[in-house]
Design an enzyme around this catalytic site. Structure first.
Site, mmCIF file in Angstrom:
data_model
loop_
_atom_site.group_PDB
_atom_site.id
_atom_site.type_symbol
_atom_site.label_atom_id
_atom_site.label_comp_id
_atom_site.label_asym_id
_atom_site.label_seq_id
_atom_site.Cartn_x
_atom_site.Cartn_y
_atom_site.Cartn_z
ATOM 1 C CG ASP A 394 -1.920 1.098 1.277
ATOM 2 O OD1 ASP A 394 -1.761 2.087 0.524
ATOM 3 O OD2 ASP A 394 -2.879 1.001 2.062
ATOM 4 C CG HIS A 395 3.052 4.055 -3.199
ATOM 5 N ND1 HIS A 395 4.022 4.638 -2.416
ATOM 6 C CD2 HIS A 395 3.620 3.917 -4.427
ATOM 7 C CE1 HIS A 395 5.108 4.863 -3.136
ATOM 8 N NE2 HIS A 395 4.886 4.423 -4.362
ATOM 9 N NE ARG A 396 -4.218 3.819 1.300
ATOM 10 C CZ ARG A 396 -5.381 3.302 1.661
ATOM 11 N NH1 ARG A 396 -6.442 4.097 1.760
ATOM 12 N NH2 ARG A 396 -5.503 2.021 1.929
#
Length: 424
Positions: A394-396
């Site tokens: 998850d790039h968040r």
């Protein structure tokens, strides 16, 4: 004696569920162990079985409705007293629930006294509370245009009122542009059409939401596993009673657990429940494990997997797999954890890029072991046995550097497997 059947609590955090399907109709008898109803939560579709023989007298909630835990959903009796006759084969099932009360004085005959029916968007029922539907009708709000803030996107009254305020303050609408005609509907193939099971529908909905809402990125690498496979063979050659058999999945789970314990920042998830989101640090070392079952792919969670010795991990993972394949998982079995291991190595695949399970932040796709020649330091070919790995993250929460450091720790555990035998 007539008895009540209420909406069961299928997990510690469950407050409501959807009655996905009634398997027994009023007037029909059932035996101990028969499935009475399928209940769907945001995690799983569960079959609720009868704990004794009886006859279903009536259902008070129709399929498709969202119901709070403890709500009366049906009545039954052991001897069938009070039951309506069972429907004939091919006949439509009886109307579910109690009759609508008579219309109040001054109302037009035939006007519904209850909430308006749930609207449909793209062929699917829009989840909304009865109060929200009444309020939307009063305010002239189209529920198909409202985004819900409740569980699984369910629309609440507050969502309707906020939409009404936006609608009132919005500028006058411009003329609607000319739209391109929709594509022709797909013709029914010769094989026909079929409805997905409740479990299949749950899996499809959750993974669609995860792929749409979570910004995935992927890192692929190979681990040289010649030593790992030799260690597994030696461990399984030990025939001492009570020792579990060790699979490649168990070894990968152990390597992921050791890496998770060493990099606790990977044991975090993104929570969209509050505006702007929050980052939750879990810190329990729980690890999901994808299991292929007759009902579809599920991912139960191995509690504290990062801190389990290899033998204990193997025993608990095997027990969890058996419960999954026998349909005995609970809602709690599917909650928690920041990462899942999905091993497809037995299906002849080199790399697999997996979709992150909803509520988690990463998933490790595991491929098949391949025998390949690689050059050594002098350039001579050397036979290697390599395992393809793809980490979806998850790039968040993570950037490429942090996720790659985690993946390299997993690879180090697989390539130096004696580490996996030490106490975590």
């Amino acid at each position: 004696m007539v008895r009540d059947l209420v909406m069961p609590k299928l997990g510690l955090t469950m407050t409501e569920g959807v009655l996905a399907e009634w398997r027994v109709l009023p007037g029909q008898p059932f035996k101990t162990g028969d499935v009475l109803v399928v209940v769907e939560t945001d995690k799983i579709a569960s079959e609720v079985e009868a704990d004794s023989d009886g006859v279903l007298i009536e259902t008070t909630i129709p399929a498709g409705e969202t119901v709070a835990v403890g709500t009366l959903i049906a009545r039954w009796s052991a001897d069938g007293s009070g039951a309506a006759p069972a429907p004939a084969d091919g006949a439509a099932p009886p109307t579910v629930g109690t009759p609508a009360p008579p219309a109040k004085s001054g109302t037009t005959a035939g006007t519904r006294s209850g909430p308006p029916p749930a609207p449909v968007r793209d062929g699917e029922r829009v989840l909304s509370t009865p109060l929200a539907r009444r309020r939307a009708q009063a305010l002239g709000v189209d529920l198909t245009t409202v985004t819900g803030s409740g569980p699984r996107g369910r629309i609440k009254m507050a969502d309707v009122e906020a939409a009404a305020q936006r609608q009132a303050s919005a500028p006058a609408a411009m003329p609607e542009p000319i739209r391109t005609p929709a594509a022709d509907p797909i013709a029914t193939p010769a094989g026909g059409r079929s409805k997905p099971s409740a479990t299949q529908a749950t899996i499809a909905r959750r993974l669609t939401a995860a792929k749409r809402d979570v910004p995935h990125f992927y890192l692929a690498a190979e681990a040289e596993v010649s030593e790992l496979m030799a260690l597994r063979e030696r461990l399984n050659a030990d025939a001492e009673p009570g020792l579990p058999r060790i699979s490649m999945t168990h070894l990968v789970l152990a390597a992921v657990g050791r890496a998770l314990a060493a990099t606790p920042d990977m044991d975090r998830v993104w929570d969209d429940a509050t505006p702007g989101g929050e980052i939750l640090s879990l810190g329990q070392g729980d690890i999901g494990m994808a299991v292929d079952t007759p009902r579809g792919l599920v991912a139960p969670v191995l509690r504290g997997g990062a801190h389990l010795p290899l033998d204990q991990l193997a025993r608990e993972a095997a027990a969890l797999t058996e419960r999954a394949r026998n349909g005995r998982l609970t809602g709690e079995d599917l909650q928690g954890g920041a990462i899942t291991v999905s091993n497809a190595g037995m299906h002849n695949v080199t790399f697999m890029s997996s979709i992150i399970n909803p509520g988690q932040s990463s998933i490790l796709g595991v491929g098949s072991v391949r025998s390949v020649f690689r050059p050594d330091e002098s350039g001579a070919p050397v036979l290697k046995r390599e395992l393809g790995l793809v980490l979806s993250a998850d790039h968040r929460l993570f950037d490429g550097v942090a996720a790659l450091a985690f993946l390299n720790r997993i690879i180090a555990g697989l390539e130096r497997p004696l580490r996996l035998l030490r106490a975590p």
